[in-house]
Design an enzyme around this catalytic site. Sequence first.
Site, mmCIF file in Angstrom:
data_model
loop_
_atom_site.group_PDB
_atom_site.id
_atom_site.type_symbol
_atom_site.label_atom_id
_atom_site.label_comp_id
_atom_site.label_asym_id
_atom_site.label_seq_id
_atom_site.Cartn_x
_atom_site.Cartn_y
_atom_site.Cartn_z
ATOM 1 N N ARG A 134 4.576 14.192 13.057
ATOM 2 C CA ARG A 134 6.103 13.797 12.885
ATOM 3 C C ARG A 134 6.055 13.544 11.491
ATOM 4 O O ARG A 134 7.319 13.082 11.056
ATOM 5 C CB ARG A 134 6.432 12.183 13.624
ATOM 6 N N PRO A 190 1.053 -1.191 -0.073
ATOM 7 C CA PRO A 190 -0.179 0.037 0.176
ATOM 8 C C PRO A 190 0.886 1.250 0.061
ATOM 9 O O PRO A 190 1.735 1.394 0.964
ATOM 10 C CB PRO A 190 -0.769 -0.064 1.468
ATOM 11 N N GLU A 191 0.679 2.174 -0.759
ATOM 12 C CA GLU A 191 1.101 3.375 -1.067
ATOM 13 C C GLU A 191 0.042 4.413 -0.465
ATOM 14 O O GLU A 191 -1.109 4.063 -0.215
ATOM 15 C CB GLU A 191 1.742 3.968 -2.154
ATOM 16 N N ASN A 245 7.444 2.725 -2.561
ATOM 17 C CA ASN A 245 8.630 2.153 -3.515
ATOM 18 C C ASN A 245 8.584 2.355 -4.836
ATOM 19 O O ASN A 245 9.366 2.774 -5.745
ATOM 20 C CB ASN A 245 8.892 0.870 -3.202
ATOM 21 N N ARG A 260 15.350 -1.807 0.615
ATOM 22 C CA ARG A 260 14.158 -2.016 -0.399
ATOM 23 C C ARG A 260 14.870 -2.168 -1.623
ATOM 24 O O ARG A 260 16.086 -1.606 -2.074
ATOM 25 C CB ARG A 260 13.226 -1.148 -0.304
ATOM 26 N N LYS A 268 1.016 7.041 5.091
ATOM 27 C CA LYS A 268 0.311 5.626 5.092
ATOM 28 C C LYS A 268 -0.408 5.363 6.291
ATOM 29 O O LYS A 268 -0.368 4.044 6.808
ATOM 30 C CB LYS A 268 1.742 4.822 5.044
#
Length: 274
Positions: free
Chosen positions: A128, A2-3, A172, A264, A52
């Site tokens: 954050r 999931p993005e 990614n 990654r 996310k």
Amino acid sequence: VPEGHTLHRLARSLNSAFAGQVIASSSPQGRFEDGAAIVDGMRLIGAEAWGKHLLVGFGRRRRTEHWVHVHLGLYGKFPVHNHDDDGPPEPRGALRWRLETTQVHADLRGPTACRVIDEAERDLLIGRLGPDLLRDDDEPGDRELMWERISRSRSPIGGLLMDQSVVAGVGNVYRAEVLFRAGIDPMRPGRALSRHEFDDLWSDMRVLLRAGLRSGRIITTRPEDRDQPKGRVRREDAHYVYRRAGEPCRLCGSGVSVATFQGRNLFWCPSCQG
Ligand SMILES: [Zn+2]
């Protein structure tokens, strides 16, 4: 994986199924039993995505009293289903959290986070995060904040785009694809980007993320660069470099590279992104 656009779509589907309704909340698997019990029988006020992260607000009236913070991680899923008068199917397997009304249910499986938090913890979490380009309330200040963080950093831009405190919601696929479209080497330090390059990157990222939000798919290729330029975009035509290691670059024909970077896979064209 999931993005950000996936989370925004999820928030929308939870809102259209549950917002304003009193819901039953349970943790058939037991790992979220106490949290699920806190919001059981409350009204779901609204769900929202920040990068996310998914935040689902609950209260007895209109005011949100508790938030359930969900992070899907790499494998989490939270689909919404309709059911008939007999109710939802018997829970099976590792079902962390089930939300239900008489008509619909949503089953959360495999998240990396699922916990009840209060307003202060929610503010801390959001504080954050870098700007989320998919939120309607994004401001001009967000772009400056992101530029500040990138232009001061010696870290490679390919890493900065994945850092959720720099920009929230890019994963990614988008990381690889926006850098390719901008012709920027992923290993270039953030502070070596010009303001102009950054502005282009920002605008392109916003366009691509918003297209992903509308269609539910990540498609980054221009029609003229696809093997099959017309009709529905085939999966193998959707990207320039992501998961295309060893295949010819769509623009220059040289082989697409892959390397492990910060755990990654990172894909790029060494010749277009020199
Ligand atoms: Zn190339």
